[in-house]
Design a protein around this motif. Structure first.
Motif, PDB file in Angstrom:
ATOM      1  N   ASN A   1       4.503  -3.405   5.600  1.00  0.00           N
ATOM      2  CA  ASN A   1       4.741  -4.782   6.026  1.00  0.00           C
ATOM      3  C   ASN A   1       3.657  -5.184   7.010  1.00  0.00           C
ATOM      4  OD1 ASN A   1       7.183  -4.991   4.609  1.00  0.00           O
ATOM      5  ND2 ASN A   1       8.339  -4.114   6.291  1.00  0.00           N
TER       6      ASN A   1
ATOM      7  N   TRP B   1      -1.626   2.970  -1.593  1.00  0.00           N
ATOM      8  CA  TRP B   1      -0.392   3.748  -1.461  1.00  0.00           C
ATOM      9  C   TRP B   1      -0.722   5.214  -1.648  1.00  0.00           C
ATOM     10  CZ3 TRP B   1       1.724   7.242  -4.831  1.00  0.00           C
ATOM     11  CH2 TRP B   1       2.998   7.728  -4.502  1.00  0.00           C
TER      12      TRP B   1
ATOM     13  N   GLN C   1       3.470  -8.151   2.322  1.00  0.00           N
ATOM     14  CA  GLN C   1       4.178  -6.888   2.129  1.00  0.00           C
ATOM     15  C   GLN C   1       3.808  -6.327   0.763  1.00  0.00           C
ATOM     16  OE1 GLN C   1       8.414  -7.388   2.074  1.00  0.00           O
ATOM     17  NE2 GLN C   1       8.846  -5.286   1.458  1.00  0.00           N
ATOM     18  N   TYR C   2       3.703  -4.998   0.678  1.00  0.00           N
ATOM     19  CA  TYR C   2       3.591  -4.386  -0.641  1.00  0.00           C
ATOM     20  C   TYR C   2       4.303  -3.034  -0.641  1.00  0.00           C
ATOM     21  CZ  TYR C   2      -0.678  -2.197   1.360  1.00  0.00           C
ATOM     22  OH  TYR C   2      -1.597  -1.545   2.149  1.00  0.00           O
ATOM     23  N   GLU C   3       4.675  -2.614  -1.841  1.00  0.00           N
ATOM     24  CA  GLU C   3       5.477  -1.401  -1.989  1.00  0.00           C
ATOM     25  C   GLU C   3       5.176  -0.753  -3.335  1.00  0.00           C
ATOM     26  OE1 GLU C   3       9.599  -2.531  -2.071  1.00  0.00           O
ATOM     27  OE2 GLU C   3       9.115  -4.416  -3.072  1.00  0.00           O
TER      28      GLU C   3
ATOM     29  N   GLU D   1       2.276   8.426   5.107  1.00  0.00           N
ATOM     30  CA  GLU D   1       2.833   7.126   5.417  1.00  0.00           C
ATOM     31  C   GLU D   1       1.908   6.384   6.376  1.00  0.00           C
ATOM     32  OE1 GLU D   1       4.248   4.427   4.717  1.00  0.00           O
ATOM     33  OE2 GLU D   1       6.316   5.156   4.575  1.00  0.00           O
TER      34      GLU D   1
ATOM     35  N   SER E   1       4.558   7.541   1.021  1.00  0.00           N
ATOM     36  CA  SER E   1       4.650   6.227   1.657  1.00  0.00           C
ATOM     37  C   SER E   1       5.686   5.347   0.962  1.00  0.00           C
ATOM     38  CB  SER E   1       3.289   5.529   1.637  1.00  0.00           C
ATOM     39  OG  SER E   1       3.395   4.209   2.126  1.00  0.00           O
ATOM     40  N   GLU E   2       6.318   4.502   1.740  1.00  0.00           N
ATOM     41  CA  GLU E   2       7.299   3.550   1.196  1.00  0.00           C
ATOM     42  C   GLU E   2       6.732   2.134   1.114  1.00  0.00           C
ATOM     43  OE1 GLU E   2      10.834   3.862   3.507  1.00  0.00           O
ATOM     44  OE2 GLU E   2      11.169   5.965   3.021  1.00  0.00           O
ATOM     45  N   GLY E   3       5.441   1.984   1.430  1.00  0.00           N
ATOM     46  CA  GLY E   3       4.838   0.659   1.395  1.00  0.00           C
ATOM     47  C   GLY E   3       4.508   0.172   2.787  1.00  0.00           C
TER      48      GLY E   3
END
Length: 528
Positions: free
Chosen positions: A158, A150, A91-93, A294, A154-156
């Protein structure tokens, strides 16, 4: 799509009451309503695994946006976390400093495989402006494979349960470069930023190593978008020679994409051509919003095999522009890219194309340029002789010649650009390629509307109400209430004292309950 809402802080004083103008709460935002998260349902096992995730923060350090410039590309090199065996990023954000969101356009994390001593030296600094001599994004540093990305809105991301991005201190890179694209259209002064990315990783390895393949048009002046047009189509190609040399025989599985243009983008498609047949688009957005880039998680992974030809098709609206727009990295310029997330990982990382110089000149009615002239001047045809290339671009009659420009651009040749972790793919640098021959075009199939309506809880409740759907006198009070958008509110208000004889029980349901039920059904249906 754009979700628009408006409601009021108070209930109206009566059924026919008009809400006051003040205290209205309204807004809108782009949103994918029916996109499912890739994460599995919570269980005791994966909840325990989530608690064991480690975090790597990749942040800038007080980057100052320059005065008098609306665009800044900042590059910072970092060393990977101190781990002694392979892990998977799951995961990244984004980590956005308060107040900096309006200045961030995109952030890209690259793997670097150049000289380790030079990279170690660069990692001890806070970074520098990109595209400068002897800086980390130069070819000698080999920072050309995307690890995470990113974009605005975008919110990241999963990763799906079967795949993750590999952090491997033995077989993988030890250094990474964060490229941050800042925009400052108002040229605000005294702006500094420490935003970046946060990666979550674990040593509980997943089945597949995932990778990112970026496909599209190389940001370059040869990508020309004429002004004043409602639709301008540009295409970037990943040719079969590139995929044939890099994709394994068993193929790769694309499970998500992120589309990227600047301000003029309106539609984006990722097309797939195999042996002369065009397959259904891997991804398509006909309502593309440049402010909401996104991730698109595909409903099922799409298989791409060696020899497949990929096309990124971007449609722009340039009606707001009085002069041409060229390809590039600044906010005023344009781009056309789709980054695909896939597994198993291969070595191909960037697969772009660029219109050949011959095609660009032909589309502008230029036959030959003067050799060695500076600035570049036109030699043939005679009626354009002596004119500079820049003057031709600015004075070209796009209104009458737009269609011929589009035909020449698509019918000409282009230069493929195929990049691996070691640089350009051998044998592709000198190629000039035509548009692939499509023997069997893809035809969009419009599915007919279902004759049987969807019977969810709300539709069954409404169908039981005798008043809904009943004939209405066009001069009645109810008709006027419909025009004011208050029919349902009136029905509920009239029945607030309890149901009357012969009426459905829905009349006794408070309006708050109806709206709560509706919201729950929408959310539940969207993510089922």
């Amino acid at each position: 799509m754009q979700v628009i809402w408006q409601y009021h802080a108070e209930e109206p004083v009566s059924a026919a009451g008009v809400l006051p103008d003040h205290d209205a709460i309204r807004g809108s935002r782009p949103l994918y309503l029916v996109q499912k998260d890739a994460q599995p349902r919570p269980t005791s096992r994966n909840q325990e695994a989530e608690l064991q995730l480690q975090t790597w923060d990749i942040l800038n350090q007080q980057v100052r946006l320059p005065k008098g410039q609306d665009t800044l590309l900042w590059c910072r090199v970092l060393r990977m976390p101190n781990i002694d065996h392979k892990h998977h990023v799951v995961q990244y954000e984004p980590v956005i400093q308060p107040g900096s969101h309006v200045y961030l356009h995109h952030m890209t994390l690259y793997e670097c495989r150049g000289d380790q001593a030079e990279l170690e030296s660069a990692a001890k600094t806070s970074g520098s402006v990109c595209n400068q001599p002897n800086q980390p994004n130069q070819p000698s540093f080999q920072c050309n494979t995307i690890a995470a990305i990113w974009s605005l809105g975008s919110e990241g991301f999963n990763y799906p349960p079967e795949a993750g991005y590999a952090l491997d201190p033995r077989a993988g890179p030890r250094y990474y470069m964060l490229e941050t694209h800042y925009t400052n259209p108002q040229m605000d002064a005294f702006i500094s930023d420490s935003s970046g990315l946060r990666l979550h990783y674990t040593d509980r390895l997943r089945t597949h190593d995932a990778g990112i393949l970026s496909v599209g048009i190389d940001p370059n002046w040869r990508h020309i978008i004429p002004p004043g047009q409602p639709e301008v189509v540009s295409e970037g190609h990943c040719i079969s020679d590139c995929t044939g040399q890099t994709i394994p025989n068993s193929g790769i599985n694309i499970f998500a994409v992120i589309m990227h243009t600047h301000q003029l983008g309106r539609k984006v498609r990722l097309r797939q051509i195999r042996s002369g047949e065009e397959l259904p688009p891997i991804a398509s957005d006909t309502n593309y919003d440049p402010s909401y880039q996104e991730y698109r998680k595909l409903q099922k992974p799409v298989r791409v095999y060696p020899g497949d030809h990929l096309v990124v098709e971007c449609t722009y609206s340039s009606k707001s522009r009085q002069t041409i727009t060229l390809g590039g990295q600044t906010r005023r310029e344009e781009t056309c890219l789709v980054s695909t997330l896939y597994y198993p990982r291969m070595d191909l990382s960037m697969c772009y194309s660029l219109p050949s110089l011959h095609t660009v000149l032909q589309s502008l009615g230029i036959q030959e340029l003067m050799q060695g002239s500076s600035p570049v001047k036109i030699q043939e045809p005679q009626n354009l002789a002596g004119m500079t290339l820049e003057e031709r671009l600015l004075s070209y009659d796009w209104g009458t010649s737009f269609q011929s420009f589009q035909v020449a651009t698509r019918g000409g040749t282009f230069k493929p650009l195929c990049w691996t972790s070691n640089g350009a793919l051998p044998g592709t640098n000198s190629l000039e390629v035509h548009y692939p021959r499509i023997l069997k075009p893809y035809e969009e199939v419009n599915m007919p509307c279902s004759k049987k309506p969807l019977r969810n809880k709300l539709s069954m409740l409404l169908s039981e109400d005798e008043d809904i759907g009943a004939p209405v006198d066009p001069d009645s009070d109810e008709t006027n209430a419909v025009e004011r958008g208050q029919l349902v509110r009136s029905k509920v208000s009239r029945s607030s004292d309890g149901p009357t004889g012969g009426s459905s029980s829905i009349r006794s349901v408070p309006v708050t309950m109806i709206f709560t039920t509706l919201l729950a059904l929408i959310i539940g249906g969207a993510f089922r």
